[in-house]
Enzyme design. Structure first.
Site, PDB file in Angstrom:
ATOM      1  N   HIS A  18      61.672  -1.704 -21.693  1.00  9.03           N
ATOM      2  CA  HIS A  18      60.609  -1.269 -22.616  1.00  9.03           C
ATOM      3  C   HIS A  18      59.242  -1.737 -22.117  1.00  9.03           C
ATOM      4  O   HIS A  18      58.247  -1.027 -22.248  1.00  9.03           O
ATOM      5  CB  HIS A  18      60.885  -1.813 -24.017  1.00  9.03           C
ATOM      6  CG  HIS A  18      62.143  -1.257 -24.626  1.00  9.03           C
ATOM      7  ND1 HIS A  18      62.461   0.078 -24.583  1.00  9.03           N
ATOM      8  CD2 HIS A  18      63.172  -1.861 -25.276  1.00  9.03           C
ATOM      9  CE1 HIS A  18      63.622   0.281 -25.189  1.00  9.03           C
ATOM     10  NE2 HIS A  18      64.082  -0.878 -25.602  1.00  9.03           N
ATOM     11  N   LEU A  24      40.547  11.775 -25.349  1.00  9.17           N
ATOM     12  CA  LEU A  24      41.940  12.061 -25.701  1.00  9.17           C
ATOM     13  C   LEU A  24      42.343  11.341 -26.998  1.00  9.17           C
ATOM     14  O   LEU A  24      41.931  10.203 -27.214  1.00  9.17           O
ATOM     15  CB  LEU A  24      42.838  11.604 -24.549  1.00  9.17           C
ATOM     16  CG  LEU A  24      44.345  11.665 -24.739  1.00  9.17           C
ATOM     17  CD1 LEU A  24      44.989  12.238 -23.483  1.00  9.17           C
ATOM     18  CD2 LEU A  24      44.956  10.311 -25.030  1.00  9.17           C
ATOM     19  N   ASP A  34      62.180   8.300 -22.770  1.00  6.72           N
ATOM     20  CA  ASP A  34      63.573   7.842 -22.831  1.00  6.72           C
ATOM     21  C   ASP A  34      64.014   7.207 -21.504  1.00  6.72           C
ATOM     22  O   ASP A  34      63.444   7.488 -20.450  1.00  6.72           O
ATOM     23  CB  ASP A  34      64.455   9.060 -23.151  1.00  6.72           C
ATOM     24  CG  ASP A  34      65.797   8.650 -23.710  1.00  6.72           C
ATOM     25  OD1 ASP A  34      66.014   7.445 -23.929  1.00  6.72           O
ATOM     26  OD2 ASP A  34      66.645   9.539 -23.908  1.00  6.72           O
TER      27      ASP A  34
HETATM   28  C1  FPP Z   1      64.009   5.049 -25.399  1.00  4.12           C
HETATM   29  O1  FPP Z   1      64.687   4.457 -24.303  1.00  4.12           O
HETATM   30  C2  FPP Z   1      62.786   4.319 -25.623  1.00  4.12           C
HETATM   31  C3  FPP Z   1      62.454   3.700 -26.780  1.00  4.12           C
HETATM   32  C4  FPP Z   1      63.323   3.695 -27.974  1.00  4.12           C
HETATM   33  C5  FPP Z   1      61.193   2.948 -26.918  1.00  4.12           C
HETATM   34  C6  FPP Z   1      60.015   3.525 -26.210  1.00  4.12           C
HETATM   35  C7  FPP Z   1      59.000   2.462 -26.070  1.00  4.12           C
HETATM   36  C8  FPP Z   1      58.194   2.273 -25.007  1.00  4.12           C
HETATM   37  C9  FPP Z   1      58.116   3.166 -23.858  1.00  4.12           C
HETATM   38  C10 FPP Z   1      57.304   1.089 -24.880  1.00  4.12           C
HETATM   39  C11 FPP Z   1      56.576   0.677 -26.085  1.00  4.12           C
HETATM   40  C12 FPP Z   1      55.541   1.615 -26.543  1.00  4.12           C
HETATM   41  C13 FPP Z   1      54.288   1.243 -26.809  1.00  4.12           C
HETATM   42  C14 FPP Z   1      53.391   2.173 -27.541  1.00  4.12           C
HETATM   43  C15 FPP Z   1      53.771  -0.046 -26.380  1.00  4.12           C
HETATM   44  P1  FPP Z   1      66.119   3.815 -24.556  1.00  4.12           P
HETATM   45  O2  FPP Z   1      65.934   2.400 -24.926  1.00  4.12           O
HETATM   46  O3  FPP Z   1      66.852   4.616 -25.591  1.00  4.12           O
HETATM   47  O4  FPP Z   1      66.771   3.951 -23.148  1.00  4.12           O
HETATM   48  P2  FPP Z   1      68.295   4.277 -22.844  1.00  4.12           P
HETATM   49  O5  FPP Z   1      68.599   5.618 -23.431  1.00  4.12           O
HETATM   50  O6  FPP Z   1      68.340   4.270 -21.358  1.00  4.12           O
HETATM   51  O7  FPP Z   1      69.112   3.173 -23.451  1.00  4.12           O
END
Ligand code: FPP
Length: 251
Positions: A48, A142, A31
């Site tokens: 992201h 893994l 997150d």
């Molecule tokens: C939450 O942060 C994160 C996500 C919804 C996406 C997670 C994805 C990745 C880490 C990268 C892509 C993954 C792969 C497998 C390539 P948020 O956007 O909710 O952050 P915020 O709460 O600060 O708005």
């Protein structure tokens, strides 16, 4: 020894991890990508992208350490509610990741499994999933479970439907339904339950992630946003986990 030296010594001593007592399965809620980007005046998609880089680093590190299973929350069933531009950017990133996983993770022995519902995913992403899952199926290092279009409640509903169908088809009787049967019909079938569940970015909730599987997981919350999460942070989480007394409801 100066005060600073002593503090450093204490800190590193406390963070020392016992390689013979590693969690078999670590689950991570990645997150804070959006907040990371906002702080830098960048679009959310840049957060992201940076998060995907952190995932590469942490996967490689966890594999080298000897962690057997790592599950990461990449896209939830609720994330479709985000602006279309962000959803598209996330899907593109996932596609790139699946195309280049070997180069990105730098390890030929990682098995990749995608968990979540296929409903709503594009044919292009579904094809890439099939290719990566088949290509890595026999690897015995893994296992990286990527939760994509995943929601714990949707998973349970899906499990109930599968069980109901087996009953209708005469493959199962109602009295045979137990926790094992429910588990076996989840997306995570065959995967051990998470020993350690990490959520970063200061939020302290499960957000529909592995709700059945995390009944006895040890929880670790960190304030750092996912793109800044380091191998040292992972060590801190593991070191803390190793100090815990897991009783599973016993004494
Ligand atoms: C939450 O942060 C994160 C996500 C919804 C996406 C997670 C994805 C990745 C880490 C990268 C892509 C993954 C792969 C497998 C390539 P948020 O956007 O909710 O952050 P915020 O709460 O600060 O708005």
């Amino acid at each position: 020894m100066s005060y600073l030296d002593i503090m450093f010594f204490k800190k590193s001593k406390n963070n020392k991890i016992d390689i013979n007592n590693l969690p078999n399965h670590i689950a991570i809620i990645m997150d804070g990508n959006g907040r990371w980007a906002k702080k830098r005046g960048l679009p959310r998609s840049a957060g992201h992208k940076a998060g995907a880089k952190t995932l590469e680093k942490i996967t490689r590190y966890a594999g080298n350490l000897g962690i057997r299973n790592l599950t990461v929350y990449a896209f939830s069933t609720e994330n479709w509610k985000r602006p279309q531009q962000e959803v598209d950017a996330l899907m593109e990133l996932l596609g790139e990741y699946l195309d280049n996983y070997k180069k990105l993770i730098g390890d030929d022995n990682i098995r990749i499994r995608i968990i979540g519902t296929k409903v709503g995913l594009s044919d292009e992403i579904l094809d890439k999933i099939n290719v990566v899952e088949s290509a890595t199926a026999k690897n015995d290092g893994l296992t990286l479970y990527i939760a994509l279009n995943y929601g714990g409640r949707e998973e349970l509903v899906n499990s109930v439907k599968k069980i109901a169908k087996k009953i209708c088809d005469g493959e199962l009787i109602v009295d045979e339904i137990d926790e094992g049967v429910v588990s076996d019909n989840l997306y995570t079938t065959g995967c051990p339950e998470p020993d350690l569940l990490i959520r970063v970015s200061g939020e302290r909730r499960l957000s529909n992630f592995l709700m059945w599987q995390s009944a006895y997981s040890e929880l670790w919350f960190d304030d750092v946003n996912w793109p800044d999460f380091s191998t040292k942070d992972l060590n801190r989480a593991i070191a803390d986990y190793q100090k815990r007394n897991r009783r599973f409801g016993g004494v």
